[in-house]
Design a protein around this motif. Structure first.
Motif, PDB file in Angstrom:
ATOM      1  N   PRO A   1      62.432 131.355 -70.501  1.00  0.00           N
ATOM      2  CA  PRO A   1      62.180 130.508 -70.573  1.00  0.00           C
ATOM      3  C   PRO A   1      60.295 129.911 -70.454  1.00  0.00           C
ATOM      4  N   ARG A   2      59.162 130.475 -69.920  1.00  0.00           N
ATOM      5  CA  ARG A   2      58.528 130.680 -69.382  1.00  0.00           C
ATOM      6  C   ARG A   2      57.772 131.311 -71.085  1.00  0.00           C
ATOM      7  N   ALA A   3      57.997 132.593 -71.146  1.00  0.00           N
ATOM      8  CA  ALA A   3      57.338 132.683 -72.610  1.00  0.00           C
ATOM      9  C   ALA A   3      57.580 132.387 -74.063  1.00  0.00           C
ATOM     10  N   ARG A   4      58.723 131.823 -74.060  1.00  0.00           N
ATOM     11  CA  ARG A   4      59.222 130.728 -74.951  1.00  0.00           C
ATOM     12  C   ARG A   4      58.582 129.561 -75.012  1.00  0.00           C
ATOM     13  N   LEU A   5      57.480 128.329 -73.956  1.00  0.00           N
ATOM     14  CA  LEU A   5      57.112 127.769 -73.928  1.00  0.00           C
ATOM     15  C   LEU A   5      55.368 128.257 -74.963  1.00  0.00           C
ATOM     16  N   ALA A   6      54.751 129.592 -73.915  1.00  0.00           N
ATOM     17  CA  ALA A   6      53.407 129.747 -73.772  1.00  0.00           C
ATOM     18  C   ALA A   6      53.026 130.142 -75.746  1.00  0.00           C
ATOM     19  N   CYS A   7      54.263 130.824 -76.257  1.00  0.00           N
ATOM     20  CA  CYS A   7      54.375 131.440 -77.301  1.00  0.00           C
ATOM     21  C   CYS A   7      54.684 130.414 -78.518  1.00  0.00           C
ATOM     22  N   LEU A   8      54.722 129.001 -78.276  1.00  0.00           N
ATOM     23  CA  LEU A   8      55.186 127.468 -78.983  1.00  0.00           C
ATOM     24  C   LEU A   8      54.022 127.551 -79.032  1.00  0.00           C
TER      25      LEU A   8
END
Length: 193
Positions: free
Chosen positions: A22-29
């Motif tokens: 979830p944290r990486a998804r936020l950073a990617c977005l």
């Protein structure tokens, strides 16, 4: 992959996103939309009689939130949805791009907060996300909006763009979606095992 349809690409992107934490998804977005935030930040027009934040302050706070700093997420979200709503009603295509950028940022904030955030009074009671609902997940709904926004186009649902090519340049949006697929594929964030 060159003959992959728009909705198939969204499915591939959704599968990639599912493998990120979830944290990486936020950073990617955030990385996918970061280049659009400058446009929003330049807007300093007062949109309501009693703003809690200016638009430039809201964007600066959004950037702080992306760095993990504490900010008033509700106030930032409220200002971004105000920008999105007000600018979406303008006939100027450039203002629509600002609107779409603000809506994408507001949707990202909701993911970051993990809850519904305060919104502009004009949208209160409205349970809809600030982004179009046509993609399979919250992540890909933002990516869908970004494909059109990053290609400097007003958002058009891909099926409508097929039926009415004069309303939007679907091939350009597909190229942008492919570029984002590559960016997400190479994202260095943590992946779920």
């Amino acid at each position: 992959m060159t003959d992959t349809t728009y909705d198939e690409l969204l499915g591939l992107i959704d599968a990639l996103a599912e493998r990120l934490t979830p944290r990486a998804r936020l950073a990617c977005l955030y990385d996918l939309m970061a280049g659009l935030l400058d446009r929003v930040e330049r807007e300093d027009e007062e949109l309501s009689d009693d703003p809690v934040l200016s638009t430039p302050d809201a964007v600066r706070d959004l950037r702080k939130a992306a760095e993990g700093e504490p900010v008033d997420l509700d106030a930032v979200h409220e200002q971004l949805t105000e920008v999105g709503l007000c600018y979406s009603e303008d006939q100027d295509p450039e203002r629509h791009i600002v609107s779409q950028s603000a809506y994408a940022a507001a949707a990202w904030l909701r993911l970051l907060a993990g809850r519904k955030l305060r919104t502009t009074a004009y949208l209160e009671g409205d349970d809809e996300d600030p982004v179009p609902p046509f993609a399979p997940s919250a992540f890909t709904r933002i990516v869908d909006l970004l494909a059109w926004t990053r290609s400097d186009q007003m958002y058009v649902h891909w099926e409508d763009a097929i039926a009415h090519p004069e309303d939007g340049d679907l091939p350009t949006a597909i190229r942008e979606l492919r570029a984002m697929h590559v960016e997400i594929s190479g994202f260095g964030g943590e992946r779920d095992s």
